[in-house]
Design an enzyme around this catalytic site. Structure first.
Site, PDB file in Angstrom:
ATOM      1  N   LYS A   1      42.973 -40.497 117.789  1.00 58.60           N
ATOM      2  CA  LYS A   1      42.107 -39.637 116.986  1.00 58.60           C
ATOM      3  C   LYS A   1      42.004 -40.163 115.552  1.00 58.60           C
ATOM      4  O   LYS A   1      42.890 -40.880 115.072  1.00 58.60           O
ATOM      5  CB  LYS A   1      42.690 -38.219 116.941  1.00 58.60           C
ATOM      6  CG  LYS A   1      42.691 -37.464 118.250  1.00 58.60           C
ATOM      7  CD  LYS A   1      43.332 -36.093 118.066  1.00 58.60           C
ATOM      8  CE  LYS A   1      43.320 -35.291 119.354  1.00 58.60           C
ATOM      9  NZ  LYS A   1      41.960 -34.896 119.762  1.00 58.60           N
TER      10      LYS A   1
ATOM     11  N   ARG B   1      43.039 -32.088 130.570  1.00 61.03           N
ATOM     12  CA  ARG B   1      42.609 -31.890 131.965  1.00 61.03           C
ATOM     13  C   ARG B   1      43.522 -32.632 132.940  1.00 61.03           C
ATOM     14  O   ARG B   1      43.624 -32.239 134.104  1.00 61.03           O
ATOM     15  CB  ARG B   1      41.155 -32.340 132.120  1.00 61.03           C
ATOM     16  CG  ARG B   1      40.906 -33.822 131.940  1.00 61.03           C
ATOM     17  CD  ARG B   1      39.441 -34.158 131.701  1.00 61.03           C
ATOM     18  NE  ARG B   1      39.007 -33.717 130.376  1.00 61.03           N
ATOM     19  CZ  ARG B   1      37.760 -33.839 129.920  1.00 61.03           C
ATOM     20  NH1 ARG B   1      36.829 -34.375 130.703  1.00 61.03           N
ATOM     21  NH2 ARG B   1      37.431 -33.451 128.710  1.00 61.03           N
TER      22      ARG B   1
END
Length: 471
Positions: A251, A325
């Site tokens: 990130k 996920r």
């Protein structure tokens, strides 16, 4: 270093008579919600020359009462006022308004700060004075339930706000297990990376593999002796990423500090399970929180890897920053195979797409069942949390398939929808809801009962969702 868990909240009770010598607050309808001022008219005099206040509650909508309670408690704290107040309720106060007011009073003054300093004096308690003494018991019961919901929200905030030098997967799982151990009938099991390896939790192990602090799976089980009617076995699953660097798909530095809250979905499940057990709800509920730290190192998983989940399904990794996920897929597959659930609900700060679609105050709701979607929406309305149902567009279902594995992690198309479609492949066509709370899980501003930092969003919705199966 003092780590304030759980954060103490102002105590709230309902009674049919004021206390002598305790200053009063008069709630005034049709005044701006939360507009708070000292009352110089003499009507609010406490009888001993103490402070007296007025606070507007708006036109009667529950939201305005929640806002009023939060602003009132902040104003009194800032005024360095007394430690306890009697709040005189209007004659038309009903159960819905009392729930909203209690949430505002309890949560509006929430503050999380890790410090060596002695915290400043704050209000310790509020007594709500019912205008109709015969109705006090009813309002007291509603207030008690609302206060329990506030405790759940606050604990969820605590867990998410905790800095990640303290909060690793083991800390999160063991802190939850310790809290569960104080509630009769609520059982907790924490599984370590050895057990995860033996059982084939390839997704959790891949995401947690880049950190020296190994992953965990927390399982909370509530099996009451009596179950209401045809109440289903509900399994709640929360994303427990205790810090998210993004992994090799790293990130940007700006905002990365907020990734300590990337386990907000797991915090909501933990807090909801504690509340469900405290209330003794006659519904069988299991909570699963796969906990991992998504870090960067020589052992981190890579784009292009193929991960084998619990149960054998394989996933092609395309972006290591879509780790939520991956751990949820393991937990969903485990729930389906071993827990015999009737209803599955997962909660996660999953996609930036939901922040773009719905903003920062509304959660995204995906569901395979209209009944379940309606229950979640109704539970959110009762809890004071907003949800918007999103479509599970089958037009994008084929995009989830991979050429080199069973499924691919980040299919092309609308990000929030394709993420949900990926998770759907692990639900065995059971009634399932996916709650994406990437937007409302954290806040940079103060509004209603929310303060900057983790919001605790979704915990109250989960409690009221489970409660809906008791009727």
């Amino acid at each position: 270093m003092r780590t304030p868990v759980p954060t103490a909240l102002v105590e709230v009770e309902v009674a049919d008579a004021p206390r002598r010598g305790v200053p009063k607050v008069l709630l005034t309808p049709n005044a701006d919600p939360g507009e708070t001022k000292r009352d110089n008219s003499g009507h609010g005099d406490s009888g001993d020359g103490g402070d007296a206040w007025e606070c507007g509650v708006g036109t009667g909508d529950p939201l305005t009462w929640r806002t009023a309670g939060a602003k009132l408690i902040r104003a009194l704290n800032e005024a360095d006022a007394a430690q306890s107040y009697d709040v005189v309720l209007p004659h038309d106060t009903d159960a819905e308004r009392i729930r909203a007011l209690v949430l505002g009073l309890a949560l509006g003054g929430y503050r999380f700060k890790v410090t060596a300093e002695t915290p400043p004096p704050r209000i310790r308690s509020v007594r709500l004075i019912a205008a109709d003494p015969g109705y006090a018991d009813v309002l007291a019961a509603e207030a008690a339930r609302a206060y329990d919901s506030a405790l759940a929200t606050a604990f969820s905030r605590d867990l998410a706000n905790m800095p990640s030098n303290v909060k690793d997967p083991q800390w999160l799982a063991s802190t939850a297990a310790k809290a569960a151990g104080k509630i009769p009938g609520l059982h907790a099991v924490v599984r370590d990376e050895k057990w995860l390896t033996e059982q084939g939790f390839g997704g959790v192990l891949a995401v947690g593999g880049g950190s020296t602090r190994g992953p965990r799976l927390l399982e909370l089980s509530w099996q009451p002796r009596e179950v209401a009617g045809q109440a289903p076995h509900v399994v709640l699953i929360g994303k427990g990423i205790t810090f998210d660097t993004g992994g090799i798909s790293i990130k940007p530095a700006d905002g990365m500090h907020l990734m300590r809250t990337d386990m907000s979905g797991g915090a909501a499940v933990i807090s909801a399970m504690l509340s469900i057990a405290r209330r003794g709800l006659p519904v069988r509920v299991t909570g699963l929180v796969p906990c991992a730290e998504n870090h960067v190192s020589g052992s981190a998983y890579r784009p292009g890897d193929i991960v084998r989940h619990y149960g054998g399904t394989t996933t092609e990794i395309t972006n290591t920053d879509a780790e939520g996920r991956i751990v949820l897929a393991d937990a969903l597959a485990y729930a389906v195979k071993t827990l015999n659930p009737d209803v599955l609900v997962d909660v996660a700060t999953l996609t930036g797409a939901m922040k773009v679609s719905l903003g920062l105050r509304t959660g995204g709701l995906f569901a395979t069942s209209d009944d379940l979607a309606a229950r979640v929406t109704a539970a959110g309305r009762k809890a004071g949390e907003n949800w918007w149902r999103m479509p599970l567009l089958e037009d994008h279902a084929d995009a989830v398939k991979s050429d080199v594995a069973d499924v691919r992690q980040c299919p092309p198309g609308p990000g929030g929808i394709t993420a949900a479609l990926f998770l759907k492949t692990f639900t065995a066509n059971l009634p399932w809801a996916h709650l994406d709370i990437a937007g409302p899980a954290r806040s940079e501003t103060e509004y209603d009962e929310v303060v900057p930092g983790a919001t605790g969003f979704a915990a109250r919705t989960l409690i009221d969702l489970v409660d809906s199966y008791t009727h």
